[in-house]
Structures are given as C-alpha cells and as structure tokens.
Design a protein around this motif. Structure first.
Motif, PDB file in Angstrom:
ATOM      1  N   ALA A  55       0.832  -1.204   0.000  1.00 48.87           N
ATOM      2  CA  ALA A  55       0.000   0.000   0.000  1.00 48.87           C
ATOM      3  C   ALA A  55       0.870   1.260   0.000  1.00 48.87           C
ATOM      4  N   ILE A  56       1.977   1.241   0.739  1.00 53.33           N
ATOM      5  CA  ILE A  56       2.893   2.388   0.734  1.00 53.33           C
ATOM      6  C   ILE A  56       3.473   2.576  -0.666  1.00 53.33           C
ATOM      7  N   GLU A  57       3.927   1.490  -1.270  1.00 54.37           N
ATOM      8  CA  GLU A  57       4.501   1.582  -2.616  1.00 54.37           C
ATOM      9  C   GLU A  57       3.484   2.120  -3.611  1.00 54.37           C
ATOM     10  N   GLU A  58       2.252   1.660  -3.505  1.00 56.16           N
ATOM     11  CA  GLU A  58       1.185   2.124  -4.393  1.00 56.16           C
ATOM     12  C   GLU A  58       0.874   3.600  -4.135  1.00 56.16           C
ATOM     13  N   SER A  59       0.821   3.996  -2.870  1.00 55.33           N
ATOM     14  CA  SER A  59       0.500   5.378  -2.512  1.00 55.33           C
ATOM     15  C   SER A  59       1.559   6.358  -2.984  1.00 55.33           C
ATOM     16  N   ARG A  60       2.807   5.926  -2.979  1.00 53.63           N
ATOM     17  CA  ARG A  60       3.907   6.814  -3.384  1.00 53.63           C
ATOM     18  C   ARG A  60       3.798   7.253  -4.842  1.00 53.63           C
ATOM     19  N   GLU A  61       3.016   6.540  -5.628  1.00 49.95           N
ATOM     20  CA  GLU A  61       2.835   6.922  -7.031  1.00 49.95           C
ATOM     21  C   GLU A  61       2.021   8.207  -7.160  1.00 49.95           C
ATOM     22  N   SER A  62       1.174   8.498  -6.170  1.00 47.31           N
ATOM     23  CA  SER A  62       0.280   9.649  -6.256  1.00 47.31           C
ATOM     24  C   SER A  62       0.408  10.640  -5.105  1.00 47.31           C
ATOM     25  N   PHE A  63       1.055  10.234  -4.009  1.00 47.84           N
ATOM     26  CA  PHE A  63       1.093  11.076  -2.810  1.00 47.84           C
ATOM     27  C   PHE A  63       2.517  11.244  -2.301  1.00 47.84           C
ATOM     28  N   THR A  64       2.753  12.364  -1.632  1.00 53.05           N
ATOM     29  CA  THR A  64       4.044  12.595  -0.986  1.00 53.05           C
ATOM     30  C   THR A  64       4.086  11.826   0.329  1.00 53.05           C
ATOM     31  N   GLY A  65       5.274  11.693   0.901  1.00 49.39           N
ATOM     32  CA  GLY A  65       5.410  11.052   2.202  1.00 49.39           C
ATOM     33  C   GLY A  65       4.588  11.760   3.261  1.00 49.39           C
TER      34      GLY A  65
END
Length: 125
Positions: free
Chosen positions: A16-26
């Motif tokens: 989920a973190i890897e997927e989120s990093r495609e669209s969101f900043t840390g």
C-alpha cells in the motif's frame, strides 16, 4: 551518528505504501495514516486502518520511519516455513544429521498434508 534502520512491515501495508507513493508525498501518506486527511484512496485507507490499530503510537512511528529509512516486507508463515524447510533440506548432511533432517522434512510434509495446505517449494512445484 546512528545509522538509519529499515523497519519490517506486513506485506499488504508495504504494498500500500509503494502504491501510494505513485500519487502522494510522504507527508500526505503520514497525514492520511494518522487521520488528519481523509483521502478516499484504497491504499491510504489500508495504511490508516493498520496504523490506527493497537499500538497506535508505535505504528505511527513505524510508518514515518518506513517512509524515511525504507522498509522490508515481513515474511508470511508460509515463507518462513519454506525457508526453514529449505535450510533443513540443504544441511541434512551437515549440522542436523541425515536421520534427524529426514524426520523433520517428513514431519513438515505430513503436517501440511493433514491440514490440506499447499506450499510451493515444499509439497507443490
């Protein structure tokens, strides 16, 4: 100075973190994880749900550390068993002794058979 250490996360949270990093900043991921922003993204919801389980404070720290220092993926029980099985199988003429190793291998295979569990590399190809 302390060297940064990667944290270990459950597979679904890491993905989920890897997927989120495609669209969101840390920062956006952390903000969603602690509930400051209510993004409707599936991956962020999964991270938020995991962080908000007990122990909440510790999981907040883990997510922040994972985003900064990186992470490894926690092995599933099947992966842990396969690794142990392979270790016994590789060293059966060394540390464990042939008879003991063969008994352990047979015990693992029989247990999986009784439970009706298939694990690639142990009882399936």
């Amino acid at each position: 100075m302390n060297e940064a250490k990667k944290v270990t996360l459950p597979r679904d949270v890491a993905e989920a973190i890897e997927e989120s990093r495609e669209s969101f900043t840390g920062g956006e991921i952390v903000s969603a994880a602690v509930g400051w922003n209510d993004y409707d993204e599936r991956s962020l919801k999964l991270i938020r749900k995991w962080v908000q389980e007990d122990p909440y404070d510790a999981r907040q720290e883990l997510i922040m550390s994972a985003l900064v220092n990186g992470f490894t993926i926690e092995q599933s029980p099947e992966e842990k068993l396969r690794e142990y099985y392979e270790k016994i199988n590789r060293t059966k003429y060394g540390t464990y002794g042939t008879a003991r190793a063969e008994c352990v291998i047979e015990g693992i295979e029989k247990t999986l058979s009784i439970l009706g569990i298939q694990i690639e590399g142990i009882n399936t190809k």
